[in-house]
Design an enzyme around this catalytic site. Structure first.
Site, PDB file in Angstrom:
ATOM      1  N   ASN A   8       0.877  -1.172   0.000  1.00  0.00           N
ATOM      2  CA  ASN A   8       0.000   0.000   0.000  1.00  0.00           C
ATOM      3  C   ASN A   8       0.916   1.224   0.000  1.00  0.00           C
ATOM      4  O   ASN A   8       1.559   1.520   1.004  1.00  0.00           O
ATOM      5  CB  ASN A   8      -0.913  -0.006   1.228  1.00  0.00           C
ATOM      6  CG  ASN A   8      -1.830   1.200   1.283  1.00  0.00           C
ATOM      7  OD1 ASN A   8      -1.439   2.314   0.955  1.00  0.00           O
ATOM      8  ND2 ASN A   8      -3.067   0.997   1.728  1.00  0.00           N
ATOM      9  N   GLU A  35      -3.999   1.671  -2.846  1.00  0.00           N
ATOM     10  CA  GLU A  35      -4.175   3.079  -2.489  1.00  0.00           C
ATOM     11  C   GLU A  35      -3.270   3.969  -3.348  1.00  0.00           C
ATOM     12  O   GLU A  35      -2.560   4.839  -2.848  1.00  0.00           O
ATOM     13  CB  GLU A  35      -3.929   3.308  -0.987  1.00  0.00           C
ATOM     14  CG  GLU A  35      -4.754   4.468  -0.456  1.00  0.00           C
ATOM     15  CD  GLU A  35      -4.724   4.599   1.057  1.00  0.00           C
ATOM     16  OE1 GLU A  35      -5.303   5.575   1.542  1.00  0.00           O
ATOM     17  OE2 GLU A  35      -4.130   3.744   1.755  1.00  0.00           O
ATOM     18  N   TYR A 107      -7.742  -4.112  -2.023  1.00  0.00           N
ATOM     19  CA  TYR A 107      -7.665  -3.053  -1.005  1.00  0.00           C
ATOM     20  C   TYR A 107      -8.999  -3.066  -0.273  1.00  0.00           C
ATOM     21  O   TYR A 107      -9.979  -2.477  -0.707  1.00  0.00           O
ATOM     22  CB  TYR A 107      -7.376  -1.701  -1.655  1.00  0.00           C
ATOM     23  CG  TYR A 107      -7.369  -0.536  -0.690  1.00  0.00           C
ATOM     24  CD1 TYR A 107      -6.798  -0.657   0.565  1.00  0.00           C
ATOM     25  CD2 TYR A 107      -7.930   0.682  -1.043  1.00  0.00           C
ATOM     26  CE1 TYR A 107      -6.789   0.405   1.456  1.00  0.00           C
ATOM     27  CE2 TYR A 107      -7.921   1.760  -0.165  1.00  0.00           C
ATOM     28  CZ  TYR A 107      -7.350   1.619   1.077  1.00  0.00           C
ATOM     29  OH  TYR A 107      -7.340   2.681   1.964  1.00  0.00           O
ATOM     30  N   ASP A 148      -3.864  -5.115   0.927  1.00  0.00           N
ATOM     31  CA  ASP A 148      -4.180  -4.498   2.213  1.00  0.00           C
ATOM     32  C   ASP A 148      -5.551  -4.984   2.639  1.00  0.00           C
ATOM     33  O   ASP A 148      -6.566  -4.501   2.158  1.00  0.00           O
ATOM     34  CB  ASP A 148      -4.145  -2.976   2.065  1.00  0.00           C
ATOM     35  CG  ASP A 148      -4.472  -2.257   3.364  1.00  0.00           C
ATOM     36  OD1 ASP A 148      -4.778  -2.929   4.371  1.00  0.00           O
ATOM     37  OD2 ASP A 148      -4.439  -1.011   3.367  1.00  0.00           O
ATOM     38  N   ASN A 150      -6.760  -4.763   5.713  1.00  0.00           N
ATOM     39  CA  ASN A 150      -7.308  -3.996   6.832  1.00  0.00           C
ATOM     40  C   ASN A 150      -7.895  -4.920   7.894  1.00  0.00           C
ATOM     41  O   ASN A 150      -8.975  -4.685   8.443  1.00  0.00           O
ATOM     42  CB  ASN A 150      -8.356  -2.988   6.343  1.00  0.00           C
ATOM     43  CG  ASN A 150      -7.735  -1.642   6.002  1.00  0.00           C
ATOM     44  OD1 ASN A 150      -6.923  -1.121   6.767  1.00  0.00           O
ATOM     45  ND2 ASN A 150      -8.104  -1.084   4.859  1.00  0.00           N
ATOM     46  N   ASP A 248       2.834   4.783   4.966  1.00  0.00           N
ATOM     47  CA  ASP A 248       2.643   4.241   6.309  1.00  0.00           C
ATOM     48  C   ASP A 248       2.623   2.709   6.313  1.00  0.00           C
ATOM     49  O   ASP A 248       2.608   2.092   7.377  1.00  0.00           O
ATOM     50  CB  ASP A 248       1.394   4.818   6.986  1.00  0.00           C
ATOM     51  CG  ASP A 248       0.190   4.915   6.062  1.00  0.00           C
ATOM     52  OD1 ASP A 248       0.251   4.418   4.916  1.00  0.00           O
ATOM     53  OD2 ASP A 248      -0.831   5.507   6.482  1.00  0.00           O
ATOM     54  N   HIS A 249       2.645   2.115   5.122  1.00  0.00           N
ATOM     55  CA  HIS A 249       2.765   0.657   4.975  1.00  0.00           C
ATOM     56  C   HIS A 249       4.140   0.318   4.398  1.00  0.00           C
ATOM     57  O   HIS A 249       4.776   1.163   3.753  1.00  0.00           O
ATOM     58  CB  HIS A 249       1.726   0.108   3.990  1.00  0.00           C
ATOM     59  CG  HIS A 249       0.308   0.258   4.411  1.00  0.00           C
ATOM     60  ND1 HIS A 249      -0.491  -0.809   4.758  1.00  0.00           N
ATOM     61  CD2 HIS A 249      -0.486   1.362   4.498  1.00  0.00           C
ATOM     62  CE1 HIS A 249      -1.710  -0.376   5.038  1.00  0.00           C
ATOM     63  NE2 HIS A 249      -1.726   0.935   4.889  1.00  0.00           N
TER      64      HIS A 249
END
EC number: 3.1.11.2
Length: 261
Positions: A8, A35, A107, A148, A150, A248-249
């Site tokens: 991501n 993303e 995602y 991702d 989540n 951030d990933h």
């Protein structure tokens, strides 16, 4: 040996050079990006083509968006997840066939925004993903579902205090939906190689999460049975988070033995 990874990137236009650097260093056969946050026609495909990678892109202005970069001949199978639709559409899934495998890049909705409707959309995506995985298994297809998710599958996948107990990434229904994929016969690549331990793939930009190692494992690669038999390594590229202006990933990279024959 075959190598693939999921990442991501939290905006491909901000992280284009990071991705090019990763491709040069690691040379994956397939790289799944999430993303990307740009429309399909604005994706920097020419930059990746210049270093030997074709791009398959399902973009969306400013939000979401997925892409697959590959060095090999490929066929586009799906540009959305079968059985999951939203109004307006959301760019959250793309699937290709290459090197004898199907790669589904996803995602998954976070589920914390939009109230109960937002969370129901997350669970609906997971239901559709399980049905699609089942169909691929029934067809005898070798495949990887990566991206991702989540989802923190267990408490070990979330640093203490990193999320509130009722966060959508931790809720029992979320974890049950992830386990449903495993019960179909899929293998969590990282946990097959590293059954225990903190192997985070995400650290928030807020509250010094990276400096405190307050991370999450939410990026996953799930392998169908014959693919899992070829599994050699699976590991997050943790150092990426410490680079200037990082996502951030971080990438999660997987290597496989060559297919028999």
């Amino acid at each position: 040996m075959m190598k693939f990874a999921t990442w991501n990137v939290n905006s491909i236009r901000q992280r284009q050079d990071h991705v090019l650097d990763y491709l040069a260093r690691e040379q994956p056969d397939v790289l799944a990006l999430q993303e990307i946050k740009c429309a399909t026609d604005l994706f920097p495909a020419d930059a990746f083509r210049a270093v030997g990678y074709d791009s398959v892109v399902v973009g969306q202005k400013s939000y979401n968006g997925v892409a697959i970069l590959t060095r090999h001949p490929h066929t586009i199978v799906h540009e959305s997840l079968p059985g999951w639709e939203t109004d307006p559409p959301q760019a959250r899934y793309v699937e290709i066939s290459t090197c004898g495998l199907v790669f589904g890049n996803l995602y998954l909705p976070n589920g914390n925004s939009g109230g109960s409707v937002g969370y129901e959309s997350k669970l609906a995506f997971m239901d559709a993903l399980a049905l699609h995985a089942h169909a691929l298994l029934q067809a005898g297809q070798d495949f990887v579902l990566l991206g991702d998710y989540n989802v923190c599958p267990t408490d070990e996948d979330c640093a203490p205090g990193a999320l509130a107990p009722d966060d959508a990434l931790l809720r029992p229904q979320t974890r049950a939906a992830f386990r449903r994929l495993l019960w179909l016969g899929l293998t969590d690549a990282l946990r097959a190689v590293h059954p225990t331990g903190a192997f985070y793939t995400f650290w928030d930009y807020q509250a010094a999460a990276w400096q405190r190692d307050s991370g999450l494992r939410i990026d996953h690669a799930l392998l169908s049975p014959r693919v899992a038999e070829r599994l050699l390594t699976a590991l997050p590229a943790r150092d990426e988070r410490g680079r200037p202006q990082p996502s951030d990933h971080v990438p999660l990279a997987v290597t496989l033995e060559d297919a028999p024959g």
